[in-house]
Design an enzyme around this catalytic site. Structure first.
Site, PDB file in Angstrom:
ATOM      1  N   HIS A  29     -17.056  17.022   2.636  1.00 27.96           N
ATOM      2  CA  HIS A  29     -15.771  16.453   3.048  1.00 27.96           C
ATOM      3  C   HIS A  29     -15.132  15.822   1.818  1.00 27.96           C
ATOM      4  CE1 HIS A  29     -13.104  14.488   6.061  1.00 27.96           C
ATOM      5  NE2 HIS A  29     -13.155  13.424   5.255  1.00 27.96           N
ATOM      6  N   ASP A  31     -12.362  13.616   0.462  1.00 28.74           N
ATOM      7  CA  ASP A  31     -11.310  12.634   0.774  1.00 28.74           C
ATOM      8  C   ASP A  31     -10.379  12.533  -0.425  1.00 28.74           C
ATOM      9  OD1 ASP A  31     -11.960  11.509   3.417  1.00 28.74           O
ATOM     10  OD2 ASP A  31     -13.823  10.880   2.442  1.00 28.74           O
ATOM     11  N   HIS A  62      -9.750  16.503   3.276  1.00 29.91           N
ATOM     12  CA  HIS A  62      -9.014  15.529   4.090  1.00 29.91           C
ATOM     13  C   HIS A  62      -7.950  14.879   3.203  1.00 29.91           C
ATOM     14  CE1 HIS A  62      -9.242  11.486   6.515  1.00 29.91           C
ATOM     15  NE2 HIS A  62      -8.088  12.087   6.662  1.00 29.91           N
ATOM     16  N   GLY A 138      -8.630   5.103   4.384  1.00 31.52           N
ATOM     17  CA  GLY A 138      -8.399   4.358   3.145  1.00 31.52           C
ATOM     18  C   GLY A 138      -9.655   3.989   2.394  1.00 31.52           C
ATOM     19  N   ASP A 171     -14.200  11.154  12.007  1.00 29.31           N
ATOM     20  CA  ASP A 171     -14.381  10.670  10.636  1.00 29.31           C
ATOM     21  C   ASP A 171     -14.308   9.150  10.540  1.00 29.31           C
ATOM     22  OD1 ASP A 171     -14.442  10.394   7.887  1.00 29.31           O
ATOM     23  OD2 ASP A 171     -12.467  11.287   7.536  1.00 29.31           O
ATOM     24  N   GLY A 191     -20.354   9.552   5.694  1.00 28.75           N
ATOM     25  CA  GLY A 191     -20.178   9.121   4.316  1.00 28.75           C
ATOM     26  C   GLY A 191     -21.304   8.220   3.882  1.00 28.75           C
TER      27      GLY A 191
HETATM   28  C1  DX5 Z   1     -11.973   7.100   5.234  1.00 28.31           C
HETATM   29  C2  DX5 Z   1     -12.430   8.501   4.885  1.00 28.31           C
HETATM   30  C3  DX5 Z   1     -13.786   8.859   5.429  1.00 28.31           C
HETATM   31  C4  DX5 Z   1     -14.893   8.042   4.844  1.00 28.31           C
HETATM   32  C5  DX5 Z   1     -16.128   8.185   5.635  1.00 28.31           C
HETATM   33  O1  DX5 Z   1     -10.682   6.938   4.787  1.00 28.31           O
HETATM   34  O2  DX5 Z   1     -11.512   9.445   5.396  1.00 28.31           O
HETATM   35  O3  DX5 Z   1     -14.048  10.243   5.227  1.00 28.31           O
HETATM   36  O4  DX5 Z   1     -15.170   8.409   3.530  1.00 28.31           O
HETATM   37  O5  DX5 Z   1     -17.055   7.284   5.094  1.00 28.31           O
HETATM   38  P1  DX5 Z   1     -17.981   6.374   6.026  1.00 28.31           P
HETATM   39  O6  DX5 Z   1     -18.880   7.323   6.760  1.00 28.31           O
HETATM   40  O7  DX5 Z   1     -18.672   5.504   5.058  1.00 28.31           O
HETATM   41  O8  DX5 Z   1     -17.069   5.642   6.968  1.00 28.31           O
HETATM   42 ZN    ZN Z   2     -12.171  11.556   5.460  1.00 22.47          ZN
END
Ligand code: DX5
Ligand code: ZN
Length: 208
Positions: A29, A31, A62, A138, A171, A191
């Site tokens: 994924h 980000d 994303h 974020g 997510d 994440g």
């Molecule tokens: C938040 C991101 C997520 C995030 C997920 O803005 O879009 O993809 O990195 O990370 P965790 O699992 O730590 O919430």
């Molecule tokens: Zn994300």
């Protein structure tokens, strides 16, 4: 359950991507934040594109950006299976979904925690994926918002009633404690739960 691993919280991206490559995780994924749609900014595309140097996994991108049309052609050059952007953007949503499909890449629309699932209705026939944010976009490491469970069910009912084949991805804040709230989803993004551990495969398996 499919798992997409986010490296947003990684302190050593090349190392963690190589470790993820050795697991059975389904997607990486990616980000990407522009400092406009969300306050934070990730590394620029010229650095982000090197992700594919460290993993052969397909990418689930994303875009947390105000202008998806600027970045879709860039991420389309990578080993990308999905590009998802936010339904809250002011750009033409349909034109961006069509832009993604023009590269033979699957498209997704994301909804922030306060955005109604019904905002997706006009775009349902074009979607391959719905991304339900279970934290405010974020940053990584936030806590899963419990209302997400009802939202996933609502999205599932909507897809069924419109006979749309899109998958549901969730997510933010995913771990083995909250995964039971996501059983109506097809995929989750994990994440910090994975990246901050030293047992990547074990954590991934605990979510399946
Ligand atoms: C938040 C991101 C997520 C995030 C997920 O803005 O879009 O993809 O990195 O990370 P965790 O699992 O730590 O919430
Ligand atoms: Zn994300």
């Amino acid at each position: 359950m499919k798992i997409s691993a986010s490296f947003l919280s990684s302190q050593d991206i090349p190392k963690d991507l190589r470790k993820l490559d050795a697991t059975d995780v389904d997607y990486i994924h990616v980000d990407f934040m522009d400092g406009k749609f969300v306050l934070n900014k990730t590394m620029p595309y010229r650095e982000m594109k090197h992700v594919s140097d460290y993993t052969s996994k397909r990418l689930d991108v994303h875009l947390m950006v105000a202008e998806p049309s600027k970045y879709i052609p860039l991420f389309a050059e990578l080993n990308t299976e999905y590009i998802t952007f936010h339904v809250e953007v002011e750009e033409d949503i349909l034109a961006n979904l069509q832009l993604i499909h023009s590269y033979s890449i699957k498209c997704g629309l994301a909804v922030k925690p306060d955005t109604k699932i019904s905002s997706l209705v006009p775009y349902l026939p074009y979607l391959d994926l719905i991304l339900i944010m279970s934290v405010e976009p974020g940053r990584g490491g936030q806590e899963f918002i419990p209302d997400t469970e009802a939202k996933i069910k609502e999205a599932r009912a909507l897809l069924d009633s419109y006979h749309v084949n899109a998958i549901i991805n969730v997510d933010g804040g995913i771990n083995n404690q909250v995964i039971s709230s996501c059983r109506d989803a097809d995929m989750v993004v994990a994440g910090s739960y994975v990246i901050k551990s030293d047992q990547f495969q074990e954590k991934i398996s605990s979510l399946r």
